[in-house]
Write a protein that holds these residues in place. Structure first.
Motif, mmCIF file in Angstrom:
data_model
loop_
_atom_site.group_PDB
_atom_site.id
_atom_site.type_symbol
_atom_site.label_atom_id
_atom_site.label_comp_id
_atom_site.label_asym_id
_atom_site.label_seq_id
_atom_site.Cartn_x
_atom_site.Cartn_y
_atom_site.Cartn_z
ATOM 1 N N ILE A 1 0.873 -1.075 -0.064
ATOM 2 C CA ILE A 1 0.005 0.006 0.044
ATOM 3 C C ILE A 1 0.823 1.273 0.076
ATOM 4 C CG2 ILE A 1 -1.703 1.445 1.313
ATOM 5 C CD1 ILE A 1 -2.770 -1.210 2.279
ATOM 6 N N VAL A 2 0.728 2.240 -0.860
ATOM 7 C CA VAL A 2 1.506 3.403 -0.953
ATOM 8 C C VAL A 2 0.444 4.591 -0.544
ATOM 9 C CG1 VAL A 2 2.592 5.091 -2.515
ATOM 10 C CG2 VAL A 2 2.841 2.629 -2.673
ATOM 11 N N ALA A 3 0.549 4.945 0.324
ATOM 12 C CA ALA A 3 -0.221 6.234 0.867
ATOM 13 C C ALA A 3 0.216 7.544 0.182
ATOM 14 C CB ALA A 3 -0.175 6.480 2.447
ATOM 15 N N VAL A 4 -0.696 8.201 -0.694
ATOM 16 C CA VAL A 4 -0.256 9.451 -1.161
ATOM 17 C C VAL A 4 -0.954 10.504 -0.187
ATOM 18 C CG1 VAL A 4 -0.510 11.051 -3.151
ATOM 19 C CG2 VAL A 4 -0.387 8.605 -3.536
ATOM 20 N N VAL A 5 -0.133 11.209 0.421
ATOM 21 C CA VAL A 5 -0.627 11.990 1.526
ATOM 22 C C VAL A 5 -0.521 13.683 0.945
ATOM 23 C CG1 VAL A 5 -0.302 12.542 3.986
ATOM 24 C CG2 VAL A 5 0.026 10.340 3.400
ATOM 25 N N GLY A 6 -1.622 14.311 1.055
ATOM 26 C CA GLY A 6 -1.516 15.729 0.828
ATOM 27 C C GLY A 6 -2.725 16.465 1.269
ATOM 28 N N ALA A 7 -2.718 17.821 1.479
ATOM 29 C CA ALA A 7 -3.832 18.593 1.770
ATOM 30 C C ALA A 7 -4.848 18.439 0.976
ATOM 31 C CB ALA A 7 -3.421 20.120 1.939
ATOM 32 N N SER A 8 -6.322 18.688 1.391
ATOM 33 C CA SER A 8 -7.486 18.591 0.635
ATOM 34 C C SER A 8 -7.197 19.508 -0.560
ATOM 35 C CB SER A 8 -8.606 18.613 1.464
ATOM 36 O OG SER A 8 -8.752 17.969 2.427
ATOM 37 N N GLY A 9 -7.872 19.204 -1.551
ATOM 38 C CA GLY A 9 -7.984 20.153 -2.657
ATOM 39 C C GLY A 9 -6.534 20.243 -3.274
ATOM 40 N N SER A 10 -5.402 19.636 -3.060
ATOM 41 C CA SER A 10 -4.111 19.727 -3.700
ATOM 42 C C SER A 10 -4.013 19.081 -4.902
ATOM 43 C CB SER A 10 -3.129 19.127 -2.610
ATOM 44 O OG SER A 10 -3.303 18.019 -2.314
ATOM 45 N N GLY A 11 -5.082 18.475 -5.367
ATOM 46 C CA GLY A 11 -4.708 17.756 -6.564
ATOM 47 C C GLY A 11 -4.575 16.303 -6.708
ATOM 48 N N LYS A 12 -4.687 15.694 -5.453
ATOM 49 C CA LYS A 12 -4.637 14.126 -5.366
ATOM 50 C C LYS A 12 -5.747 13.166 -6.188
ATOM 51 C CE LYS A 12 -4.939 13.806 -1.043
ATOM 52 N NZ LYS A 12 -5.653 15.035 -0.690
ATOM 53 N N THR A 13 -6.906 13.771 -6.139
ATOM 54 C CA THR A 13 -7.789 12.949 -7.260
ATOM 55 C C THR A 13 -7.527 13.101 -8.241
ATOM 56 O OG1 THR A 13 -9.459 13.442 -5.375
ATOM 57 C CG2 THR A 13 -10.249 12.890 -7.449
ATOM 58 N N LEU A 14 -7.161 14.222 -8.796
ATOM 59 C CA LEU A 14 -6.630 14.322 -10.050
ATOM 60 C C LEU A 14 -5.558 13.378 -10.574
ATOM 61 C CD1 LEU A 14 -7.208 16.408 -12.653
ATOM 62 C CD2 LEU A 14 -5.243 17.766 -12.020
ATOM 63 N N LEU A 15 -4.718 12.978 -9.809
ATOM 64 C CA LEU A 15 -3.603 12.021 -10.008
ATOM 65 C C LEU A 15 -4.497 10.557 -10.194
ATOM 66 C CD1 LEU A 15 -0.996 10.542 -9.883
ATOM 67 C CD2 LEU A 15 -1.134 10.707 -7.544
ATOM 68 N N ALA A 16 -5.383 10.258 -9.290
ATOM 69 C CA ALA A 16 -6.373 9.236 -9.334
ATOM 70 C C ALA A 16 -6.954 9.264 -10.831
ATOM 71 C CB ALA A 16 -7.224 9.168 -8.517
ATOM 72 N N ASP A 17 -7.513 10.186 -11.164
ATOM 73 C CA ASP A 17 -8.089 10.265 -12.506
ATOM 74 C C ASP A 17 -7.054 9.935 -13.703
ATOM 75 O OD1 ASP A 17 -10.389 10.772 -11.321
ATOM 76 O OD2 ASP A 17 -10.530 12.893 -11.772
ATOM 77 N N ALA A 18 -5.931 10.484 -13.511
ATOM 78 C CA ALA A 18 -4.993 10.491 -14.416
ATOM 79 C C ALA A 18 -4.371 8.851 -14.912
ATOM 80 C CB ALA A 18 -3.539 11.109 -14.396
ATOM 81 N N VAL A 19 -4.532 8.207 -13.719
ATOM 82 C CA VAL A 19 -4.204 6.762 -13.700
ATOM 83 C C VAL A 19 -5.145 5.747 -14.276
ATOM 84 C CG1 VAL A 19 -3.444 4.843 -12.187
ATOM 85 C CG2 VAL A 19 -2.403 6.880 -11.705
ATOM 86 N N LEU A 20 -6.559 6.329 -14.118
ATOM 87 C CA LEU A 20 -7.753 5.631 -14.465
ATOM 88 C C LEU A 20 -8.035 6.199 -16.162
ATOM 89 C CD1 LEU A 20 -9.856 6.176 -11.324
ATOM 90 C CD2 LEU A 20 -9.061 4.083 -12.378
ATOM 91 N N GLY A 21 -7.269 7.005 -16.530
ATOM 92 C CA GLY A 21 -7.476 7.286 -17.718
ATOM 93 C C GLY A 21 -8.490 8.158 -17.922
ATOM 94 N N LEU A 22 -9.053 9.001 -16.809
ATOM 95 C CA LEU A 22 -10.124 9.964 -17.028
ATOM 96 C C LEU A 22 -9.576 11.312 -17.059
ATOM 97 C CD1 LEU A 22 -11.980 8.383 -13.805
ATOM 98 C CD2 LEU A 22 -12.560 8.230 -16.349
ATOM 99 N N PHE A 23 -9.870 11.925 -18.470
ATOM 100 C CA PHE A 23 -9.387 13.277 -18.449
ATOM 101 C C PHE A 23 -10.516 14.331 -19.204
ATOM 102 C CE2 PHE A 23 -5.806 10.309 -19.774
ATOM 103 C CZ PHE A 23 -5.376 10.472 -18.684
ATOM 104 N N GLU A 24 -10.485 15.586 -18.569
ATOM 105 C CA GLU A 24 -11.478 16.210 -19.056
ATOM 106 C C GLU A 24 -11.195 16.783 -20.538
ATOM 107 O OE1 GLU A 24 -14.213 17.254 -17.293
ATOM 108 O OE2 GLU A 24 -13.862 16.117 -15.636
ATOM 109 N N PRO A 25 -12.134 17.239 -21.170
ATOM 110 C CA PRO A 25 -11.723 17.566 -22.374
ATOM 111 C C PRO A 25 -10.590 18.834 -22.709
ATOM 112 C CG PRO A 25 -14.139 17.573 -22.269
ATOM 113 C CD PRO A 25 -13.445 17.413 -20.822
#
Length: 330
Positions: free
Chosen positions: A96-120
């Motif tokens: 388990i790798v914990a990606v630790v950061g402040a709320s709103g810092s872009g961590k969810t955007l990292l998850a989206d990138a790994v999942l191939g979810l990109f906004e237009p």
């Protein structure tokens, strides 16, 4: 991406060489088939945004009365806003790798990138490998829900109008007899998962609003595990849970990793993450400033980055001491 031969790489003592291949390792890190389960290198994510200030200046200088507010935006110049920059990290099998950061810092955007979810309007640069294969957006999308599964941060992700059993099982594939056979297989898999995570068979007929918070979290985990993924991305899976439920949720991820899977645990709760993770990637200002083993958090002297040391001092057992080396995690 070149990989070292499996035998040679497995001969590396990760306890003696905690940093190699450009990232950290825990003493137990292992490379199945001679490669990492997930590798992210030099990832940057930007968005094309309208420059409102430039648009306003242009509108002020335009004497035509019919240009108006709409024209201000149609003719506004765009600028690139970088949210993630030069980010690199890895996940090994069984950890388990914990990606630790402040709320709103872009961590969810990292998850989206790994999942191939990109906004237009997203501009994505960098390299991602999954299970030894280089990936592009289409390849990541093909792995989504199969090789790579998401446990979202909100139970609102569950469809309020569908019974949870149907949501976990998903849609069967094929036609005719093949479809019926797949439906039976998925029902059996759902029953297996419910039994594993302490969900009675009757829960399958409930709607999301009839579940407790802990039950809903376990249903989300069952959804993620339905197609036997190799990697789980857990995006803030514990907010709203009391401590026993949060610990139980993390124990489920620990069990998945111990069975050979990998977990990227995205969280702002570093204290809880340290109880279950093998390594920690400290996220700040859109990038990973330090990736290190949990064992390194035994002392600030074994932490490399000033911000990581500041987090150590801010932990409750260390007296919530605020240093001048950085800003606290919030």
């Amino acid at each position: 991406m070149e990989e070292k031969p499996a035998v040679a790489h497995e001969a590396v003592d990760h306890g003696a060489q905690p940093v190699h291949h450009h990232h950290s390792h825990a003493a137990t890190s292992r490379h199945g088939h001679g490669h990492h389960l997930l590798t992210v290198e030099d990832l940057s994510v930007s968005f094309l945004m309208y420059d409102e200030e430039a648009a306003a200046m242009r509108a002020q200088g335009d004497s035509r009365a019919d240009r108006g507010r709409l024209g201000r935006y149609l003719h506004a110049p765009q600028r690139e806003v970088e949210v993630i920059r030069s980010l690199s990290l890895s996940v090994h099998e069984g950890e388990i790798v914990a990606v630790v950061g402040a709320s709103g810092s872009g961590k969810t955007l990292l998850a989206d990138a790994v999942l191939g979810l990109f906004e237009p309007n997203a501009l994505v640069r960098g390299r991602i490998w999954f299970d030894g294969r280089p990936m592009d957006a289409a390849a990541l999308a093909a792995e989504r829900g199969r090789g790579i599964a998401l446990v979202p941060q909100s139970v609102a992700s569950l469809d309020p109008l569908m019974r949870v059993g149907r949501q976990v099982e998903g849609m069967p594939r094929g036609r005719g007899a093949a479809r019926r056979a797949d439906a039976g297989r998925r029902r059996a898999r759902r029953r297996e998962l419910f039994a594993r995570y302490g969900l009675a068979e009757e829960v399958a007929r409930l709607y999301p609003h009839e579940l407790s918070g802990g039950m809903a979290r376990r249903v989300l985990l069952c959804c993620a595990l339905m197609d036997a993924p190799k990697l789980i991305i857990a995006d803030e899976p514990t907010p709203g849970l009391d401590l026993p439920l949060a610990q139980a949720a993390l124990a489920d991820f620990r069990a998945f990793a111990d069975d050979g899977g990998g977990v990227m645990l995205i969280t702002h709760d570093i204290e809880l993450a340290l109880t279950v993770a093998d390594r920690v990637a400290v996220f700040r200002d859109g990038t990973v400033v330090e990736e290190t083993s949990v064992a390194a958090f035994a002392s600030p002297d074994t932490l490399a980055h000033p911000f990581t040391r500041q987090l150590w001092h801010a932990l409750p057992e260390h007296g919530f001491v605020v240093t001048t080396e950085g800003s606290p995690l919030c």
